[in-house]
Design an enzyme around this catalytic site. Structure first.
Site, PDB file in Angstrom:
ATOM      1  N   TYR A 143     -55.665 -39.386 -17.535  1.00 20.70           N
ATOM      2  CA  TYR A 143     -55.317 -38.837 -18.850  1.00 20.70           C
ATOM      3  C   TYR A 143     -55.780 -39.747 -19.982  1.00 20.70           C
ATOM      4  CZ  TYR A 143     -52.254 -34.919 -17.554  1.00 20.70           C
ATOM      5  OH  TYR A 143     -51.752 -33.729 -17.098  1.00 20.70           O
ATOM      6  N   LYS A 194     -54.665 -40.533  -3.250  1.00 24.91           N
ATOM      7  CA  LYS A 194     -55.834 -39.962  -2.566  1.00 24.91           C
ATOM      8  C   LYS A 194     -56.683 -41.135  -2.090  1.00 24.91           C
ATOM      9  CE  LYS A 194     -58.349 -36.424  -1.297  1.00 24.91           C
ATOM     10  NZ  LYS A 194     -57.930 -35.462  -0.253  1.00 24.91           N
ATOM     11  N   ASP A 226     -53.112 -33.925  -1.297  1.00 16.33           N
ATOM     12  CA  ASP A 226     -53.275 -32.548  -0.785  1.00 16.33           C
ATOM     13  C   ASP A 226     -52.194 -32.243   0.253  1.00 16.33           C
ATOM     14  OD1 ASP A 226     -54.484 -34.482   0.833  1.00 16.33           O
ATOM     15  OD2 ASP A 226     -56.206 -33.229   1.381  1.00 16.33           O
ATOM     16  N   ASP A 250     -48.456 -34.528 -12.622  1.00 20.58           N
ATOM     17  CA  ASP A 250     -48.457 -33.307 -13.422  1.00 20.58           C
ATOM     18  C   ASP A 250     -48.448 -32.090 -12.494  1.00 20.58           C
ATOM     19  OD1 ASP A 250     -48.769 -31.627 -15.735  1.00 20.58           O
ATOM     20  OD2 ASP A 250     -50.888 -31.434 -15.198  1.00 20.58           O
ATOM     21  N   ASP A 254     -45.019 -29.488 -11.186  1.00 17.73           N
ATOM     22  CA  ASP A 254     -44.950 -28.029 -11.366  1.00 17.73           C
ATOM     23  C   ASP A 254     -44.597 -27.345 -10.042  1.00 17.73           C
ATOM     24  OD1 ASP A 254     -45.617 -28.167 -14.078  1.00 17.73           O
ATOM     25  OD2 ASP A 254     -46.981 -26.456 -13.944  1.00 17.73           O
TER      26      ASP A 254
HETATM   27  C1  IPM Z   1     -46.584 -31.744 -18.767  1.00 20.69           C
HETATM   28  C2  IPM Z   1     -47.625 -30.918 -19.465  1.00 20.69           C
HETATM   29  C3  IPM Z   1     -48.505 -31.837 -20.282  1.00 20.69           C
HETATM   30  C4  IPM Z   1     -49.180 -32.800 -19.328  1.00 20.69           C
HETATM   31  C5  IPM Z   1     -49.545 -31.126 -21.179  1.00 20.69           C
HETATM   32  C6  IPM Z   1     -48.892 -30.151 -22.113  1.00 20.69           C
HETATM   33  C7  IPM Z   1     -50.396 -32.114 -21.936  1.00 20.69           C
HETATM   34  O1  IPM Z   1     -48.354 -30.168 -18.546  1.00 20.69           O
HETATM   35  O2  IPM Z   1     -45.792 -32.413 -19.470  1.00 20.69           O
HETATM   36  O3  IPM Z   1     -46.532 -31.701 -17.540  1.00 20.69           O
HETATM   37  O4  IPM Z   1     -50.206 -32.464 -18.724  1.00 20.69           O
HETATM   38  O5  IPM Z   1     -48.673 -33.905 -19.179  1.00 20.69           O
HETATM   39 MG    MG Z   2     -47.578 -30.257 -16.576  1.00 19.87          MG
END
Ligand code: IPM
Ligand code: MG
Length: 361
Positions: A143, A194, A226, A250, A254
């Site tokens: 990032y 990885k 993975d 990230d 999710d």
């Molecule tokens: C998160 C989001 C952010 C990230 C985006 C909005 C920049 O996806 O907080 O997980 O990738 O960190």
């Molecule tokens: Mg995110």
């Protein structure tokens, strides 16, 4: 005398303002019981800041955050800002805020509420009892690595570049947070990398292994990313604490979110060495339902609870909020994202009012 906290409030974009309103009302509702007072300091971030003052993280916002005891942020982003140059996008403001406050450790708990086992897309027997924590490195890795950009090669072709890089000290400091976090939990830490392909991951793995000698009471394991993604949906209960880099975290957070039924339930805490922490839901700004009173405010309310627990050292107040959420879910109230047969559909505001009613009992 009441303890007064200065809270920077960054409502952001999309559903941000409506879920923020609920979270602030919930905080006000519990304040007297725990002898707390909140000074809410609103500040602009993301698309709404771009519209108001032409940049996603105005200097005044960073100053307000630095002078606060904790930062509460809802969500940023929306399609109307997606075509702006990168330095003017809402996401750039969020990343600058994380970097500006030195928030290198992102804690993302994924704990399933038993009432919501059926709201997940996974089988109930797979997810019932899931209780894990993703510790994501937040101010390094791909990032932030240099060089980055879209360049033109000698042959005139465009070439996009990002750099995944970690120094040993960056790995060690997130590693320590992860070991300490695991210590407060079930003492199992899974480091995700990885290392079969990437040198940066090899260093990550080596440093984590070296650190583990300082934490003999925590069991350290390693998984490739993975495989970790697969294991998270195959058998998520095997995980206690996961530590991983910015990009992998990230993605994995999710996935972890979806295990709990809805991403609308997940809070997060971002912490630095010192200074205020930042507390925000894992979900985005959901522009498709913004302003319609349909959003689930619970991740935002749970973020306020995390703020009380990790940012302000007020665990009892945090617990009161979490128990109110459990009670309201037990009573069968659900926002649209969690709706199931036999439940009562409520909007964002009504969910907030139910929590406040519960808290004042
Ligand atoms: C998160 C989001 C952010 C990230 C985006 C909005 C920049 O996806 O907080 O997980 O990738 O960190
Ligand atoms: Mg995110």
């Amino acid at each position: 005398m009441a303890t007064t906290y200065r809270i920077a409030v960054l409502a952001g974009d999309g559903i941000g303002p409506e879920i923020t309103a609920v979270a602030l009302d919930v905080l006000q509702a519990i304040a007297p019981r725990f002898d707390l007072e909140f000074d809410f300091l609103p500040a602009l971030v993301g698309g709404s800041a771009i519209d108001a003052v032409g940049e996603p993280l105005p200097a005044a916002t960073l100053t307000t955050c630095r002078q606060s005891d904790a930062v509460l942020l809802a969500a940023i982003g929306g399609t109307q800002w997606d075509t702006l140059p990168r330095h003017l996008r809402p996401e750039t403001g969020l990343l600058a805020l994380r970097a500006g406050l030195g928030l290198f450790a992102n804690l993302r708990p994924a704990k399933i509420f038993p009432q919501l086992v059926h709201a997940s897309s996974l089988k109930p027997e797979v997810i019932a009892g899931v209780d894990l924590m993703v510790v994501r490195e937040l101010t390094g890795g791909i990032y932030f690595g240099q060089p980055r950009g879209i360049f033109t090669t000698e042959t005139g072709e465009q070439r996009g570049v990002n750099t995944m890089a970690y120094t040993a000290s960056e790995i060690d400091r997130i590693g320590r947070v992860a070991f300490e976090t695991a210590r407060q939990r079930r003492r199992q830490l899974c480091s995700v990398d990885k290392a079969n392909v990437l040198e940066v991951s090899q260093l990550w793995r080596d440093r984590l292994s070296a650190l583990s000698t300082e934490y003999p009471d925590v069991e350290l394991t390693h998984l490739y990313v993975d495989n970790a993604a697969m294991q998270l949906v195959r058998a998520p209960k095997q995980f206690d604490t996961i530590v991983t880099s910015n990009l992998f975290g990230d993605i994995l957070s999710d996935i972890a979110a979806m295990l709990t039924g809805s991403i609308g339930m997940l809070p997060s805490a971002s912490l630095g060495e010192s200074g205020p922490g930042l507390f925000e839901p894992v979900h985005g700004s959901a522009p498709d339902i913004a302003g319609q009173d349909k959003a689930n405010p619970l991740a935002m309310v749970l973020s306020a609870a995390m703020m009380l627990r990790y940012g302000l050292n007020q665990p009892a107040a945090a617990q009161a909020i979490e128990e109110a959420i459990t009670a309201v879910l037990d009573q069968g109230y659900r926002t649209a994202d969690l709706m199931a047969e036999g439940c009562k559909l409520v909007g964002c505001r009504e969910m907030g009012d139910l929590l406040i009613r519960q808290l004042s009992q």
